[in-house]
Design an enzyme around this catalytic site. Sequence first.
Site, PDB file in Angstrom:
ATOM      1  N   CYS B  33       0.780  -1.196   0.066  1.00  0.00           N
ATOM      2  CA  CYS B  33       0.012   0.091  -0.047  1.00  0.00           C
ATOM      3  C   CYS B  33       0.914   1.183   0.078  1.00  0.00           C
ATOM      4  O   CYS B  33       0.319   2.340  -0.212  1.00  0.00           O
ATOM      5  CB  CYS B  33      -1.135  -0.078   1.189  1.00  0.00           C
ATOM      6  SG  CYS B  33      -0.422   0.733   2.667  1.00  0.00           S
ATOM      7  N   CYS B 102      -1.933   9.585   6.894  1.00  0.00           N
ATOM      8  CA  CYS B 102      -0.512   9.365   7.275  1.00  0.00           C
ATOM      9  C   CYS B 102      -0.441   9.860   8.515  1.00  0.00           C
ATOM     10  O   CYS B 102       0.559   9.030   9.416  1.00  0.00           O
ATOM     11  CB  CYS B 102       0.192  10.740   6.213  1.00  0.00           C
ATOM     12  SG  CYS B 102      -0.105  10.521   4.725  1.00  0.00           S
TER      13      CYS B 102
HETATM   14  S1  FES Z   1       2.369   8.153   3.000  1.00  0.00           S
HETATM   15 FE1  FES Z   1       1.060   7.823   1.404  1.00  0.00          FE
HETATM   16  S2  FES Z   1      -0.056   9.641   1.455  1.00  0.00           S
HETATM   17 FE2  FES Z   1       1.089  10.063   3.196  1.00  0.00          FE
END
Ligand code: FES
Lengths: 123, 123, 387, 387
Positions: B33, B102
């Site tokens: 991801c 995040c």
């Molecule tokens: S780590 Fe992927 S959007 Fe922030």
Amino acid sequence: MYTEKVMDHFENPRNVGEIPDADGVGQVGNPTCGDIMKIYLKIDDGIIKDIKFKTFGCGAAIATSSMVTEMAKGKTIAEALQLSNKAVAEALGGLPPKKMHCSNLAADALHAAIQDYQNKQNK
Amino acid sequence: MYTEKVMDHFENPRNVGEIPDADGVGQVGNPTCGDIMKIYLKIDDGIIKDIKFKTFGCGAAIATSSMVTEMAKGKTIAEALQLSNKAVAEALGGLPPKKMHCSNLAADALHAAIQDYQNKQNK
Amino acid sequence: MRRVYFDHSATTPVRPEVAEEMQKYLTEYFGNPTSLHYFGRQVRKAVEEAREKVANAIGARPEEVVFTSGGTESDNMAIHGIAMINKNRGNHIITSAVEHHAVLNTVKALGKQGFTVTILPVDKYGMVSLDDLANAITDKTILISIMHASNEVGTIQPIKDMAAMAREKGIFFHTDAVQSMGKIPVNVDELGVDLLTVSGHKIYGPKGVGALYIRKGTRWRQTLFHGGAQERLRRAGTENVPGIIGLGKACELAARDLEKEAAHLAGLRDKLIKEVMDKIPHVQLTGHPTMRLPNHASFCFEFIEGESMLLSMDMKGVAASSGSACTSGSLEPSHVLLAMGIPHELAHGSIRITLGRDNTEEDIDYFMEIMPPIVERLRAMSPLDQE
Amino acid sequence: MRRVYFDHSATTPVRPEVAEEMQKYLTEYFGNPTSLHYFGRQVRKAVEEAREKVANAIGARPEEVVFTSGGTESDNMAIHGIAMINKNRGNHIITSAVEHHAVLNTVKALGKQGFTVTILPVDKYGMVSLDDLANAITDKTILISIMHASNEVGTIQPIKDMAAMAREKGIFFHTDAVQSMGKIPVNVDELGVDLLTVSGHKIYGPKGVGALYIRKGTRWRQTLFHGGAQERLRRAGTENVPGIIGLGKACELAARDLEKEAAHLAGLRDKLIKEVMDKIPHVQLTGHPTMRLPNHASFCFEFIEGESMLLSMDMKGVAASSGSACTSGSLEPSHVLLAMGIPHELAHGSIRITLGRDNTEEDIDYFMEIMPPIVERLRAMSPLDQE
Ligand code: FES
Ligand SMILES: Cc1ncc(COP(=O)(O)O)c(C=O)c1O
Ligand SMILES: Cc1ncc(COP(=O)(O)O)c(C=O)c1O
Ligand code: FES
């Protein structure tokens, strides 16, 4: 959108008016659909000696009326009957596609006036 | 789109690195991801004495990692467990809506590291 | 700080010659081209001249060009218009996995409205295979839409062969030429396509204007907008006159300068690719090594993420883009990179450098000066195993 | 030759202040607002400021404003988007016979796709009756779309009362404010509407850009374009940045100058109407005598046709428009005039004079100098019985 020829005939239309003692009168169109042309003929010896028009319609209608009278003047009836819508439009250097029906009106009015003359003759 | 605070922490991230003999290590996210945060803790007397991070992710991920380590340093474990994602985002002057996840990662990684420490303690 | 713009696939500056022409059509020649009077006629004339310029640039006839609000509208209009009017003939549409969302999402939406959709895969270079296309065609296929060149990886598709295949079977063929215009030859007869999308702002023209080429005789109809009779009933709404003037001029210049520009860009691109591959470890070139746009260089940097690279580059004045999911805050990286079989974590590290007419060798030197330390710094922060 | 522009309902010149702001966003600030980097961020900021300006001008919140390619797109997007997403609640849509084609044709198209459509009649002034609206509403009504002011005859509709009626029944209300903006107050809360259409080029802004106001909480969804995630998924396609900047500025100026402009325009309009009615025989004023836009004067001249008047006026340097069928080469004159019960032959003689900020008393004097001879000349050519 109109050629210079069209604008010239619109601005300075030839043969506008009526002929009170016309030999033939033709009218096409109707006020509902908006476009009306009326043509008056004076005919002598099978020749169109005088011709006048009155028109309610757009610039193309006025210009084609003017042009058709110019073209018909001095012609024999047979020649005048040959005058097609296309010829009128061409003589004006062309018309926008949407305005071709106005040139139909002009030739139709001429032919209707001749028809009227001929009907009267046949009486 | 990012606040100055975010950019400052992105440009000069605090506490980057590893602690080889860490008392607790937490990692969240996965390479598929795309976002991974890893936090290392050195804990003494229930207090976070040292903390370091490594992060694979966007600017917000790096900045929130940096911020969370700053906020956790010197805190007791209980206090650190109270540190919410929201608090981290607020400390950075806010994050764009799309980047809120995040900040989740950062607090989650901290909590995972504390969990790891506690698991080790309970052994 | 030095500023280097390396994001010409995202958008381009309007060329000064183009901006200048447009300006006059804001204030001085402001009439509505539909108006009969002097103010309208002036503008009508200019709009038709612009149409000729666009037509000339792609080898079309002016009456085959319809002005739109941009590439997105052109794509939607092309596909929806063909689908809706030809559904009595068949309900199958073919596209590819690497299309722009303006095509892909339009086709997918039709997939929910009774159409059957085939989305062709691509190889590791992002190329559609002719065999796959041949196999996908059925009796029910009415439309094939494949882009001319990829915005994300620069790969150029074999449109000519694909369109020939379509024509043989009486299937309409649409291509999105938004990225290829001005960089490689785009000629509708050479390509053999029935519909083709153009966008202004990718060719040094303005944003918010585009064109759709519709080959004469194509069974297409406007199905999106209802309203006035503009563009001969093919696009309702008062014409974006300054935009159209700008698009016309931009097309004219793009066609005129094509060869010179392409050579200039390819030179820079080759230097850039070589230096990146030579000087930065763990980098992969994405897209086709040779069948690619002359201005396009795209890479995946292992172990690090695109947005953080972009931000770091931006702090040094270099503007580029990325197909990383983080760039858009979505969870999936670019569908194009994934379709090419690039693993998620690698796709996250994608960077796209798209060169433009004002770029120089010095820009590339500057990039090669700032990029290695950025990569190093971010890799030092990365928890990924860098063996 | 003196040139007088009297066709501001067709389009307006871009104000110099507006053109100046736009220019910078062509060449200098050219980034794509979606881009992360410096070039993109600058532009994003400007776009959001423009959104605020548009919102302020209509009393909305910025997040309720979506930028589009113009009034036509806004109308289509408003109506189609409400219809498609609310069809489970009901399939009845109400509009009026005097709407712009962007509304009327969109609603009629839905009428062919399973929706039931009521097109409300108007009185001889072009006004919709509240009673008719009340009677038309059914349990199945999901949307009412009535324009704020007519482009053809200037009549202002009682939107506030109609929208209140709609709200009481939980029906969405859209109004097309393309012509009212900048001429009379337009405030979404005052009016009580859920959706409202704005177009740039009618308010001294650029062509090819518009906005749609969508009240927060309105069950609406983008249903026309598929593509990128721009405008928070409400409008795909790279933003028309210079257009948006121009629209923002134009809205700001329109709101600021509203009172002064309206007074100036109404003074000129009243003078014009009085003189035409006094000095030219066989003329009728069309539209409402008092509930009309301050810049709008429209007439029917008996016995003669609109296009030939326009051409004659144009030869004298005066630009106006007409609802005559001949103007567009169609066979039916303006649907608005017919809906008001004006007979065909009279509707053919319609002339619309729409004033603008640069018009002066001298312009009107000039018009009154040239117009009577034109009318006389054409009447002399007319075969209609002028008793
Ligand atoms: S780590 Fe992927 S959007 Fe922030
Ligand atoms: C290949 C491709 N198609 C379509 C578009 C959409 O064009 P526009 O931004 O003009 O709507 C773009 C760019 O955004 C593109 O790169
Ligand atoms: C009332 C009204 N609605 C909608 C429109 C369409 O706006 P646009 O020309 O920006 O598409 C116009 C003008 O043409 C109009 O007068
Ligand atoms: S007379 Fe009506 S279009 Fe010519």
